[in-house]
Design a protein around this motif. Structure first.
Motif, mmCIF file in Angstrom:
data_model
loop_
_atom_site.group_PDB
_atom_site.id
_atom_site.type_symbol
_atom_site.label_atom_id
_atom_site.label_comp_id
_atom_site.label_asym_id
_atom_site.label_seq_id
_atom_site.Cartn_x
_atom_site.Cartn_y
_atom_site.Cartn_z
ATOM 1 N N GLU A 22 0.822 -1.217 0.000
ATOM 2 C CA GLU A 22 0.000 0.000 0.000
ATOM 3 C C GLU A 22 0.852 1.261 0.000
ATOM 4 O OE1 GLU A 22 -2.645 -0.245 3.305
ATOM 5 O OE2 GLU A 22 -3.685 -2.022 2.548
ATOM 6 N N THR A 23 2.168 1.118 -0.132
ATOM 7 C CA THR A 23 3.062 2.272 -0.122
ATOM 8 C C THR A 23 4.056 2.202 -1.274
ATOM 9 O OG1 THR A 23 4.729 1.223 1.289
ATOM 10 C CG2 THR A 23 2.935 2.397 2.400
ATOM 11 N N ALA A 24 4.608 3.370 -1.605
ATOM 12 C CA ALA A 24 5.735 3.477 -2.528
ATOM 13 C C ALA A 24 6.613 4.623 -2.035
ATOM 14 C CB ALA A 24 5.259 3.719 -3.958
ATOM 15 N N VAL A 25 7.807 4.728 -2.601
ATOM 16 C CA VAL A 25 8.822 5.632 -2.064
ATOM 17 C C VAL A 25 8.969 6.866 -2.952
ATOM 18 C CG1 VAL A 25 11.251 5.866 -1.443
ATOM 19 C CG2 VAL A 25 10.060 3.699 -1.029
ATOM 20 N N ILE A 26 8.680 8.045 -2.399
ATOM 21 C CA ILE A 26 8.934 9.292 -3.111
ATOM 22 C C ILE A 26 10.115 10.039 -2.500
ATOM 23 C CG2 ILE A 26 6.540 9.538 -3.843
ATOM 24 C CD1 ILE A 26 6.271 11.750 -1.672
ATOM 25 N N THR A 52 10.007 15.654 -4.029
ATOM 26 C CA THR A 52 9.671 16.752 -4.919
ATOM 27 C C THR A 52 8.213 16.683 -5.376
ATOM 28 O OG1 THR A 52 10.284 15.532 -6.911
ATOM 29 C CG2 THR A 52 12.045 16.741 -5.770
ATOM 30 N N GLU A 53 7.743 17.780 -5.953
ATOM 31 C CA GLU A 53 6.384 17.801 -6.505
ATOM 32 C C GLU A 53 6.254 16.807 -7.654
ATOM 33 O OE1 GLU A 53 3.690 19.328 -5.283
ATOM 34 O OE2 GLU A 53 5.044 19.812 -3.625
ATOM 35 N N GLY A 54 7.315 16.665 -8.446
ATOM 36 C CA GLY A 54 7.290 15.669 -9.522
ATOM 37 C C GLY A 54 7.116 14.262 -8.993
ATOM 38 N N ASN A 55 7.827 13.930 -7.926
ATOM 39 C CA ASN A 55 7.704 12.602 -7.323
ATOM 40 C C ASN A 55 6.292 12.373 -6.801
ATOM 41 O OD1 ASN A 55 10.418 12.610 -7.847
ATOM 42 N ND2 ASN A 55 11.073 12.417 -5.727
ATOM 43 N N LYS A 56 5.704 13.417 -6.228
ATOM 44 C CA LYS A 56 4.336 13.297 -5.720
ATOM 45 C C LYS A 56 3.337 13.074 -6.854
ATOM 46 C CE LYS A 56 5.386 16.221 -1.720
ATOM 47 N NZ LYS A 56 5.177 17.543 -1.077
ATOM 48 N N ARG A 57 3.552 13.745 -7.989
ATOM 49 C CA ARG A 57 2.671 13.529 -9.147
ATOM 50 C C ARG A 57 2.805 12.103 -9.659
ATOM 51 N NH1 ARG A 57 4.631 18.632 -10.656
ATOM 52 N NH2 ARG A 57 5.963 17.719 -12.291
ATOM 53 N N LEU A 58 4.027 11.593 -9.683
ATOM 54 C CA LEU A 58 4.247 10.231 -10.160
ATOM 55 C C LEU A 58 3.587 9.228 -9.223
ATOM 56 C CD1 LEU A 58 5.579 8.563 -12.362
ATOM 57 C CD2 LEU A 58 7.699 8.581 -11.023
ATOM 58 N N LEU A 59 3.667 9.460 -7.927
ATOM 59 C CA LEU A 59 2.977 8.597 -6.968
ATOM 60 C C LEU A 59 1.473 8.624 -7.206
ATOM 61 C CD1 LEU A 59 2.836 6.817 -4.422
ATOM 62 C CD2 LEU A 59 2.802 8.913 -3.066
ATOM 63 N N ALA A 60 0.916 9.795 -7.502
ATOM 64 C CA ALA A 60 -0.522 9.892 -7.766
ATOM 65 C C ALA A 60 -0.908 9.067 -8.989
ATOM 66 C CB ALA A 60 -0.920 11.353 -7.954
ATOM 67 N N LEU A 61 -0.075 9.090 -10.030
ATOM 68 C CA LEU A 61 -0.336 8.280 -11.218
ATOM 69 C C LEU A 61 -0.260 6.790 -10.888
ATOM 70 C CD1 LEU A 61 1.745 10.282 -13.870
ATOM 71 C CD2 LEU A 61 -0.755 10.126 -13.746
ATOM 72 N N TYR A 62 0.714 6.430 -10.077
ATOM 73 C CA TYR A 62 0.865 5.030 -9.666
ATOM 74 C C TYR A 62 -0.322 4.582 -8.819
ATOM 75 C CZ TYR A 62 3.223 0.887 -7.722
ATOM 76 O OH TYR A 62 3.548 -0.388 -7.341
ATOM 77 N N SER A 63 -0.755 5.439 -7.913
ATOM 78 C CA SER A 63 -1.895 5.116 -7.064
ATOM 79 C C SER A 63 -3.154 4.933 -7.897
ATOM 80 C CB SER A 63 -2.100 6.227 -6.031
ATOM 81 O OG SER A 63 -3.176 5.924 -5.170
ATOM 82 N N ARG A 64 -3.339 5.804 -8.889
ATOM 83 C CA ARG A 64 -4.505 5.668 -9.759
ATOM 84 C C ARG A 64 -4.450 4.346 -10.530
ATOM 85 N NH1 ARG A 64 -5.258 8.532 -15.479
ATOM 86 N NH2 ARG A 64 -6.995 7.250 -16.180
ATOM 87 N N ALA A 65 -3.267 3.979 -11.019
ATOM 88 C CA ALA A 65 -3.130 2.699 -11.716
ATOM 89 C C ALA A 65 -3.503 1.546 -10.792
ATOM 90 C CB ALA A 65 -1.701 2.541 -12.230
ATOM 91 N N SER A 66 -3.036 1.612 -9.541
ATOM 92 C CA SER A 66 -3.356 0.573 -8.572
ATOM 93 C C SER A 66 -4.864 0.468 -8.337
ATOM 94 C CB SER A 66 -2.634 0.860 -7.253
ATOM 95 O OG SER A 66 -2.950 -0.100 -6.276
ATOM 96 N N GLU A 67 -5.508 1.620 -8.194
ATOM 97 C CA GLU A 67 -6.958 1.619 -7.967
ATOM 98 C C GLU A 67 -7.704 1.081 -9.177
ATOM 99 O OE1 GLU A 67 -8.603 4.942 -5.353
ATOM 100 O OE2 GLU A 67 -6.820 5.889 -6.219
ATOM 101 N N ASP A 68 -7.263 1.473 -10.376
ATOM 102 C CA ASP A 68 -7.938 1.006 -11.586
ATOM 103 C C ASP A 68 -7.789 -0.494 -11.782
ATOM 104 O OD1 ASP A 68 -8.717 3.583 -12.038
ATOM 105 O OD2 ASP A 68 -7.268 3.981 -13.631
#
Length: 430
Positions: free
Chosen positions: A207-211, A345-361
């Motif tokens: 349920e976690t990833a590293v930013i 960074t903000e970029g890392n946070k955006r990438l985590l959001a994309l990863y989280s969305r993929a996980s949810e989908d």
């Protein structure tokens, strides 16, 4: 609604429906591919886990690379083995694919902490879900997750829309020297890439990833005092001795810096007395007597910071404290920057959001950021400041890393490979 507006609305509906259908097809293709490859992935994992690849076992590290190299070649990658003699290690495996699309750097490593004479050498099923083995999560399992994700991209017809560079290092657990040569392939790949993805196992929680990862640096104190009979300590012509000076400096570090968020520093080895020695491998010697004021003290420790700025400010503060010596003592403070920090960074946070969305989908639920205190330094630390976005902790999950109880949760193999594949597929259009 006029005719033009009606037509535009209709076009939006058709485009949206088509996009949604394409997305559903993409998710289905990725899940089907990864699920179909689970047995293959499990067998490949068993094969590489059964090869001892402790960092100092150069032949073993190369043997693991020789297993992965043809797997990447079969997917159309250009594969290169970078010999590590120049930095006193086995070497690194680099695989490259594609000429168009976003540039993605995928990071793994081939070595483990388990030496050739370790009793922990084999892949050992525990039950239907868990398997124990040296390096199974740190990080041969992550290398397999990466490979399954790439295979899924190819099966879904997305691979040709991406440029990928895979770097599997042979010295993550014990970095080669000189470090500039040991990390050259990583740094060059970071300069080339737009986005970096690391397949370490993070904090072993799906349920976690590293930013963010903190830095890893070393520091040392060498303290000199005036030796004399113990009855003369604190006298104006003798002073306080090396041990009290050492204690002053260490306590000064604690009082000045221990309250800073995510900054930690630890004195790991101390030797003090009339005659001392402290080798680079951490082995020390000391001779002294209770009735003699100590002439020498030596300390080595580490420091971890969340940003380069925090680390530099700590060095300045520590050097200032060390320089304010007690009477008739002198302290030399030195430090060595090793693994740089991976800042959140903000970029890392955006990438985590994309990863989280993929996980949810995919039906696996959201993914949140790992507490940086639970994520040590890793290969991605050397490239995080070179790319627009970076994310780590995407590898096979489990528990007991770096011990003879290192165990993988094989139920995460499919989910993690699918999440990484869907993320990369969406990055093709990012």
């Amino acid at each position: 609604m006029n005719v033009k507006a009606t037509w535009l609305f209709f076009l939006w509906l058709v485009t949206s429906a088509s996009y949604a259908a394409d997305e559903q097809d993409l998710v289905k293709h990725i899940m089907a591919s990864v699920t179909a490859e689970k047995t293959y992935g499990t067998q490949l994992l068993e094969r590489v886990v059964n090869i001892n690849s402790g960092t100092d076992n150069a032949a073993g590290v190369k043997a693991v690379a020789d297993v992965f190299a043809p797997e990447f070649k079969a997917l159309g990658f250009q594969v290169t083995w970078l010999d590590g003699k120049s930095f006193n290690r086995a070497g690194h495996l680099v695989a490259e694919y594609g000429k168009v699309g976003p540039k993605l750097l995928l990071i793994g490593h081939l070595d483990t902490v388990f030496a050739q004479d370790s009793e922990f050498q084999r892949y050992q099923p525990v039950d239907e879900r868990y398997v124990r083995g040296p390096g199974i999560t740190d990080m041969k399992g992550g290398d397999v997750v990466m490979l399954l994700a790439i295979k899924a991209l190819k099966a879904a017809g997305v691979l040709d829309r991406l440029q990928l560079r895979v770097v599997l290092t042979g010295d993550e657990e014990s970095r080669g020297t000189p470090m500039s040569l040991a990390t050259q392939a990583l740094v060059e790949a970071g300069d080339w890439a737009d986005i970096a993805l690391g397949f370490e196992d993070g904090d072993s929680n799906p349920e976690t990833a590293v930013i963010a990862r903190r830095s890893s640096a070393n520091w040392a104190l060498t303290v000199q005092g005036r030796p004399a009979h113990s009855s003369q300590i604190f006298q104006p012509d003798v002073g306080d001795g090396a041990i009290f000076e050492m204690a002053r400096v260490l306590n000064g570090f604690r009082q000045s810096l221990s309250g800073q968020t995510l900054l930690t520093f630890n004195p790991g080895v101390v030797v003090a007395g009339t005659d001392t020695g402290l080798a680079s491998d951490g082995r020390g010697k000391a001779f002294g007597k209770a009735n003699v004021i100590a002439a020498e003290a030596r300390v080595t420790g580490d420091l971890r910071a969340i940003s380069a700025e925090q680390q530099q400010q700590a060095w300045i503060a520590m050097a200032k404290i060390a320089a304010d010596s007690l009477p008739h003592t002198h302290t030399t403070f030195s430090y060595e920057d090793r693994y740089p920090p991976m800042a959140p960074t903000e970029g890392n946070k955006r990438l985590l959001a994309l990863y989280s969305r993929a996980s949810e989908d995919l039906g696996y639920g959201p993914v949140r950021a790992v507490d940086p205190r639970k994520a040590g330094a890793a290969d991605i630390s050397f490239v995080a400041n070179h790319v627009n976005m970076a994310l780590d902790g995407l590898g096979l999950m489990g528990a007991g890393g770096h011990t003879d109880q290192e165990t993988a949760d094989m139920d995460t193999l499919v989910s993690l490979a699918a999440r990484a594949a869907l993320l990369m597929a969406r990055l093709a259009d990012y």
